[in-house]
Motif scaffolding. Structure first.
Motif, mmCIF file in Angstrom:
data_model
loop_
_atom_site.group_PDB
_atom_site.id
_atom_site.type_symbol
_atom_site.label_atom_id
_atom_site.label_comp_id
_atom_site.label_asym_id
_atom_site.label_seq_id
_atom_site.Cartn_x
_atom_site.Cartn_y
_atom_site.Cartn_z
ATOM 1 N N GLY A 88 8.860 -5.762 -1.702
ATOM 2 C CA GLY A 88 9.636 -5.490 -2.898
ATOM 3 C C GLY A 88 8.947 -4.592 -3.900
ATOM 4 O O GLY A 88 9.407 -4.450 -5.036
ATOM 5 N N ILE A 89 7.833 -3.964 -3.478
ATOM 6 C CA ILE A 89 7.082 -3.080 -4.374
ATOM 7 C C ILE A 89 7.411 -1.633 -4.021
ATOM 8 O O ILE A 89 7.029 -1.146 -2.955
ATOM 9 N N GLY A 121 9.385 -5.324 -8.249
ATOM 10 C CA GLY A 121 9.647 -3.927 -7.904
ATOM 11 C C GLY A 121 10.000 -3.058 -9.090
ATOM 12 O O GLY A 121 10.006 -1.828 -8.985
ATOM 13 N N HIS A 122 10.293 -3.683 -10.234
ATOM 14 C CA HIS A 122 10.690 -2.920 -11.419
ATOM 15 C C HIS A 122 9.571 -2.848 -12.457
ATOM 16 O O HIS A 122 9.820 -2.449 -13.588
ATOM 17 N N THR A 151 -6.163 -5.074 -1.742
ATOM 18 C CA THR A 151 -5.075 -4.659 -2.628
ATOM 19 C C THR A 151 -3.734 -5.113 -2.082
ATOM 20 O O THR A 151 -2.911 -5.691 -2.814
ATOM 21 N N GLU A 152 -3.490 -4.860 -0.803
ATOM 22 C CA GLU A 152 -2.208 -5.215 -0.202
ATOM 23 C C GLU A 152 -1.986 -6.724 -0.206
ATOM 24 O O GLU A 152 -0.887 -7.199 -0.519
ATOM 25 N N GLU A 153 -3.025 -7.487 0.118
ATOM 26 C CA GLU A 153 -2.887 -8.946 0.170
ATOM 27 C C GLU A 153 -2.597 -9.509 -1.216
ATOM 28 O O GLU A 153 -1.738 -10.395 -1.376
ATOM 29 N N LEU A 154 -3.292 -9.003 -2.243
ATOM 30 C CA LEU A 154 -3.061 -9.488 -3.597
ATOM 31 C C LEU A 154 -1.676 -9.076 -4.092
ATOM 32 O O LEU A 154 -0.958 -9.885 -4.700
ATOM 33 N N LEU A 155 -1.278 -7.844 -3.816
ATOM 34 C CA LEU A 155 0.050 -7.392 -4.241
ATOM 35 C C LEU A 155 1.163 -8.179 -3.557
ATOM 36 O O LEU A 155 2.173 -8.523 -4.193
ATOM 37 N N GLN A 156 0.992 -8.475 -2.283
ATOM 38 C CA GLN A 156 2.012 -9.253 -1.581
ATOM 39 C C GLN A 156 2.111 -10.672 -2.147
ATOM 40 O O GLN A 156 3.217 -11.211 -2.284
ATOM 41 N N ALA A 157 0.973 -11.262 -2.490
ATOM 42 C CA ALA A 157 0.989 -12.600 -3.085
ATOM 43 C C ALA A 157 1.668 -12.571 -4.453
ATOM 44 O O ALA A 157 2.482 -13.447 -4.781
ATOM 45 N N VAL A 158 1.356 -11.546 -5.241
ATOM 46 C CA VAL A 158 1.994 -11.395 -6.559
ATOM 47 C C VAL A 158 3.496 -11.204 -6.405
ATOM 48 O O VAL A 158 4.303 -11.836 -7.108
ATOM 49 N N ALA A 159 3.896 -10.358 -5.471
ATOM 50 C CA ALA A 159 5.316 -10.059 -5.274
ATOM 51 C C ALA A 159 6.101 -11.298 -4.870
ATOM 52 O O ALA A 159 7.277 -11.449 -5.227
ATOM 53 N N ALA A 160 5.460 -12.207 -4.149
ATOM 54 C CA ALA A 160 6.143 -13.417 -3.688
ATOM 55 C C ALA A 160 6.371 -14.423 -4.807
ATOM 56 O O ALA A 160 7.186 -15.336 -4.660
ATOM 57 N N HIS A 161 5.670 -14.246 -5.937
ATOM 58 C CA HIS A 161 5.748 -15.246 -7.005
ATOM 59 C C HIS A 161 6.077 -14.662 -8.375
ATOM 60 O O HIS A 161 6.007 -15.373 -9.374
ATOM 61 N N LEU A 186 -2.851 3.028 1.076
ATOM 62 C CA LEU A 186 -2.096 1.775 1.107
ATOM 63 C C LEU A 186 -0.889 1.916 2.030
ATOM 64 O O LEU A 186 -0.314 3.000 2.161
ATOM 65 N N ASP A 187 -0.513 0.818 2.663
ATOM 66 C CA ASP A 187 0.633 0.793 3.573
ATOM 67 C C ASP A 187 1.905 0.656 2.743
ATOM 68 O O ASP A 187 2.303 -0.462 2.378
ATOM 69 N N SER A 188 2.538 1.781 2.444
ATOM 70 C CA SER A 188 3.722 1.766 1.577
ATOM 71 C C SER A 188 4.872 0.999 2.216
ATOM 72 O O SER A 188 5.663 0.366 1.526
ATOM 73 N N GLY A 189 4.959 1.040 3.545
ATOM 74 C CA GLY A 189 6.019 0.309 4.233
ATOM 75 C C GLY A 189 5.873 -1.190 4.065
ATOM 76 O O GLY A 189 6.851 -1.903 3.790
ATOM 77 N N LYS A 190 4.652 -1.674 4.210
ATOM 78 C CA LYS A 190 4.385 -3.099 4.040
ATOM 79 C C LYS A 190 4.679 -3.536 2.610
ATOM 80 O O LYS A 190 5.287 -4.594 2.378
#
Length: 282
Positions: free
Chosen positions: A196-197, A171-172, A156-166, A187-191
């Motif tokens: 930006g999520i 965040g909205h 989940t974190e890896e996919l969300l980070q990839a989505v956030a980068a593109h 989930l690691d809320s800090g990460k």
């Protein structure tokens, strides 16, 4: 419904080996690396989710499922999938009608032939996906429940980070993470906040038998199940005398007979009672 095109679009490949993780506040060195692999269709992400409806950004729905909690051998595989917006939703509402994934449902209800046919189609048409292989050594180290939860969290974190980068202004927009089962990973809320999520925009939901309810979980179930089966066939080629292609690591009579006769393999889960007993009797 038109099918999102998968041709000639930029692809971000994801290939990560994780050797250390934070589990419940403790930073630990894993007994073996966890491998994450997948991809993100960046242009499809923008065309599907970059637009707004009545001034509001379209929500994202990520499905997560696992395969291989019960076997005595090999990895537990976890997958996360993000489908096109029009294809996401309850299976009973038929959002996949007239799409290449029209027969998609819980992988356990499909024949192996149908799962194998769907596997490359899910990879082709999903906006993004991640598959994690959590090896037997890690299962033995932290137990099967924690290993499965860790896999769900990392996917989940890896996919969300990839989505956030593109994806602009990620965040909205509201993000639903739909987990097959009765509990959500921590989930690691800090990460995610660094990506930006905002935690307030993230809703993690556990769905018992969710792979038969939500298209995104069903897609993840195909990725998890088929990827694990592929790993079992590779082990079968390595150890043909164990009959792994037939039992796929489950505690069948034939599997236990092979263990009793030939011994425990490095890929067996030593913390599981039948394998522990076999080791004690050696």
């Amino acid at each position: 419904m038109s099918n999102p095109s998968s041709s000639a679009q930029p692809l971000i490949s994801i290939d990560v080996r994780i050797e250390q993780v934070d589990i419940k506040g403790q930073y630990i060195q894993l007994a073996a690396p966890i491998h994450l692999s997948g991809q993100l269709h960046t242009s499809e992400l923008q065309s599907q989710y970059g637009q707004t409806t009545k001034g509001a950004a379209l929500p994202l729905q990520i499905g997560v499922d696992e395969a291989g909690r019960g076997p005595l051998l090999g990895s537990v595989n976890v997958a996360a999938a993000l489908l096109p917006a029009a294809w996401s939703g309850l299976i009973e509402a038929q959002p996949l009608k007239d799409t290449p994934l029209s027969v998609l449902t819980d992988s356990k209800q499909l024949s192996e032939k149908k799962r194998d046919r769907l596997y490359p189609l899910v990879q082709q048409y999903a906006v993004g996906y991640i598959i994690a292989e959590i090896p037997a050594a890690v299962i033995d180290q932290i137990n099967i429940l924690q290993a499965t939860m860790l896999g769900m969290r990392l996917c989940t974190e890896e996919l969300l980070q990839a989505v956030a980068a593109h994806l602009t202004a990620v965040g909205h927009r509201f993000i639903e993470v739909l987990i097959d089962g009765n509990r959500c990973p921590d989930l690691d809320s800090g990460k995610l906040a660094k990506a930006g999520i905002a935690p307030a925009m993230l809703d993690c939901q556990a769905w018992v038998k969710g792979d038969g309810r939500h298209t995104s979980i069903a897609a993840a179930s195909i990725l998890a199940k088929v990827s694990r089966d592929k790993a079992m066939y590779e082990l079968d080629a390595q150890y043909p005398e164990y009959g792994i292609a037939k039992h796929k690591g489950y505690p069948t009579r034939a599997h236990m007979a092979a263990v009793a006769t030939l011994g425990v393999l490095p890929e067996h889960r030593r913390s599981f009672a039948p394998i522990r007993r076999a080791l004690e009797s050696e």
